[in-house]
Motif scaffolding. Structure first.
Motif, mmCIF file in Angstrom:
data_model
loop_
_atom_site.group_PDB
_atom_site.id
_atom_site.type_symbol
_atom_site.label_atom_id
_atom_site.label_comp_id
_atom_site.label_asym_id
_atom_site.label_seq_id
_atom_site.Cartn_x
_atom_site.Cartn_y
_atom_site.Cartn_z
ATOM 1 N N ALA A 1 0.843 -1.196 0.000
ATOM 2 C CA ALA A 1 0.000 0.000 0.000
ATOM 3 C C ALA A 1 0.875 1.240 0.000
ATOM 4 O O ALA A 1 1.886 1.301 0.716
ATOM 5 C CB ALA A 1 -0.907 0.000 1.225
ATOM 6 N N GLY A 2 0.500 2.222 -0.810
ATOM 7 C CA GLY A 2 1.246 3.471 -0.830
ATOM 8 C C GLY A 2 1.127 4.201 0.494
ATOM 9 O O GLY A 2 0.121 4.086 1.203
ATOM 10 N N GLU A 3 2.162 4.958 0.842
ATOM 11 C CA GLU A 3 2.154 5.738 2.080
ATOM 12 C C GLU A 3 1.710 7.167 1.795
ATOM 13 O O GLU A 3 2.100 7.754 0.776
ATOM 14 C CB GLU A 3 3.546 5.754 2.713
ATOM 15 C CG GLU A 3 3.998 4.413 3.270
ATOM 16 C CD GLU A 3 5.303 4.535 4.038
ATOM 17 O OE1 GLU A 3 5.451 5.524 4.800
ATOM 18 O OE2 GLU A 3 6.175 3.674 3.865
ATOM 19 N N PHE A 4 0.919 7.716 2.713
ATOM 20 C CA PHE A 4 0.490 9.107 2.543
ATOM 21 C C PHE A 4 1.715 10.010 2.504
ATOM 22 O O PHE A 4 2.618 9.893 3.327
ATOM 23 C CB PHE A 4 -0.434 9.532 3.689
ATOM 24 C CG PHE A 4 -0.818 10.987 3.616
ATOM 25 C CD1 PHE A 4 -1.748 11.433 2.694
ATOM 26 C CD2 PHE A 4 -0.206 11.921 4.454
ATOM 27 C CE1 PHE A 4 -2.081 12.782 2.602
ATOM 28 C CE2 PHE A 4 -0.541 13.263 4.378
ATOM 29 C CZ PHE A 4 -1.484 13.689 3.443
ATOM 30 N N PHE A 5 1.740 10.900 1.512
ATOM 31 C CA PHE A 5 2.891 11.763 1.309
ATOM 32 C C PHE A 5 2.572 13.214 1.657
ATOM 33 O O PHE A 5 3.223 13.822 2.511
ATOM 34 C CB PHE A 5 3.345 11.641 -0.153
ATOM 35 C CG PHE A 5 4.631 12.347 -0.469
ATOM 36 C CD1 PHE A 5 5.735 12.234 0.359
ATOM 37 C CD2 PHE A 5 4.757 13.092 -1.641
ATOM 38 C CE1 PHE A 5 6.934 12.873 0.057
ATOM 39 C CE2 PHE A 5 5.942 13.727 -1.961
ATOM 40 C CZ PHE A 5 7.033 13.622 -1.107
ATOM 41 N N VAL A 6 1.543 13.761 1.014
ATOM 42 C CA VAL A 6 1.235 15.170 1.245
ATOM 43 C C VAL A 6 -0.161 15.466 0.702
ATOM 44 O O VAL A 6 -0.649 14.761 -0.188
ATOM 45 C CB VAL A 6 2.286 16.076 0.540
ATOM 46 C CG1 VAL A 6 2.200 15.943 -0.974
ATOM 47 C CG2 VAL A 6 2.136 17.537 0.953
ATOM 48 N N LYS A 7 -0.783 16.483 1.244
ATOM 49 C CA LYS A 7 -2.048 16.979 0.702
ATOM 50 C C LYS A 7 -1.795 18.349 0.100
ATOM 51 O O LYS A 7 -1.166 19.213 0.721
ATOM 52 C CB LYS A 7 -3.118 17.081 1.792
ATOM 53 C CG LYS A 7 -4.464 17.533 1.256
ATOM 54 C CD LYS A 7 -5.517 17.566 2.364
ATOM 55 C CE LYS A 7 -6.847 18.081 1.820
ATOM 56 N NZ LYS A 7 -7.884 18.146 2.882
#
Length: 408
Positions: free
Chosen positions: A309-315
């Motif tokens: 699963a991809g990791e949250f990076f930025v909004k």
């Protein structure tokens, strides 16, 4: 846990699904040929030489078979191949610091043992050179794998798969008619929709590839390369009643921006127009999800045998920010990852903090990374069109056609 699994496996159990290699074949090769590394096992058995997802299990079988003699150092410490004692990081550093721009110059400067290198080091050196010195280092087609030399994906029977690019997965009636005409003209055995929302023409003979590209009159889908593959999209706000952002247009824009991008390994993106995530953005190298207040970016996802699963990076708030942050991350990956290292494995090696520091915390560096990627891409051409426009590049295909005519 890995070693106990390897130990308990029966000899007839398949280890490498890509090449149909069982445990007993691997153990026998290790014992008969005195193998001590996974790379040696790959060469003798083909296990772990395709998608690489079974490499960890092959390594554990190796350890169980030869014990402490096994060469199982991490890739960051391993020599690039038997032609040199230098590892990937040292090779990249030498190319950058000493402005090396050709394979012969790099091999001479780094005292390569084998004058012409091998099938392991030449593709890596070629990538490191063209990614470090775009516009100066010349791509060497003979240092690429067969798929990248033929610009199509070779199949088990020696024919090829051709996937034309459809920006963001969007097509039109004219393109579909051309695809249908090509399928009829070249008697294509199978026409299949791919998982990346593209159309695949399977079973094309090598000598027919230039004709297929010409008749399709569409850009290369790069489905064969260590490169940008596809940007998968959902319908988004343009039609879907749940869509919060125009994910289709965002995907099209990203795919145009990244067209012709060569990378350490294949790169896939996806853009979903809302948190329902219909484009499966969570398992892509860069996944983008539209929310009411902007876009969420995830990195390091992987939909292979071992799903990551991809990791949250930025909004971010705007489409321009999506472009800048995504391209900056991909350029960092291009500059720092080892050849054949997927984004998830690069992230695991350097750590998310390192990536965030380079892309999120340092606006000046982020913009510089973004600009360096755009600069690098400015030198690239559509490989299908390049093959068609330069007679010298078509010789490989023409020669086969001539030979077949002679034998007919």
């Amino acid at each position: 846990q890995g070693q106990s699994k390897a130990m308990s496996m029966p000899d007839d159990m398949e280890v490498c699904g890509c090449n149909g290699v069982c445990k007993g074949t691997i153990v026998k090769a290790i014992q008969e040929h005195g193998l001590f590394s996974v790379d040696e096992v790959k060469k003798h058995t083909k296990a772990a030489s395709s998608c690489g997802s079974c490499a960890g299990l092959v390594e554990q079988i190796l350890i169980n078979t030869v014990g402490g003699a096994a060469d199982v150092k991490p890739k960051s410490e391993k020599a690039i191949c038997g032609c040199s004692d230098l590892n990937h990081g040292q090779v990249r550093k030498a190319i950058r610091e000493h402005h090396l721009t050709s394979i012969p110059a790099a091999m001479a400067f780094m005292d390569w043992r084998t004058p012409n290198g091998c099938a392991t080091c030449r593709p890596a050196l070629n990538y490191y050179l063209i990614s470090t010195w775009p516009g100066e280092a010349k791509d060497d087609p003979q240092s690429r794998f067969i798929n990248e030399r033929a610009h199509a994906n070779i199949q088990k029977d020696g024919t090829y798969s051709v996937i034309p690019r459809m920006w963001g997965g969007v097509t039109n009636a004219a393109e579909l008619r051309r695809i249908a005409d090509v399928a009829d003209k070249y008697q294509v055995p199978m026409v299949k929709v791919t998982g990346g929302q593209r159309i695949d023409l399977l079973g094309i003979r090598k000598e027919d590839l230039p004709g297929v590209w010409k008749d399709l009159d569409m850009p290369s889908g790069h489905a064969y390369g260590k490169s940008i593959r596809t940007v998968k999209t959902c319908v988004g706000s343009e039609f879907c009643r749940f869509g919060t952002q125009n994910s289709t247009q965002m995907g099209i824009d990203l795919e145009h921006a990244l067209f012709n991008m060569w990378s350490p390994h294949k790169v896939k993106l996806a853009v979903s127009g809302c948190p329902r995530n219909c484009a499966e953005s969570g398992i892509k190298d860069v996944g983008i999800i539209g929310v009411d207040s902007g876009w969420e970016l995830y990195i390091g996802g992987n939909g292979g045998i071992k799903t990551e699963a991809g990791e949250f990076f930025v909004k971010v708030k705007s489409a321009e920010d999506v472009m800048e942050y995504s391209l900056a991350f991909l350029q960092l990956y291009r500059e720092e990852a080892f050849y054949l290292e997927r984004t998830v494995h690069y992230m695991q090696r350097v750590g998310m903090d390192h990536i965030k520091k380079a892309v999120l915390d340092d606006a000046e560096r982020r913009k510089a990374l973004h600009q360096r990627l755009l600069f690098s891409l400015s030198f690239e051409q559509d490989p299908w069109q390049e093959q068609l426009s330069k007679p010298q590049l078509k010789k490989e295909f023409d020669r086969i056609a001539v030979k077949q005519l002679e034998n007919a």
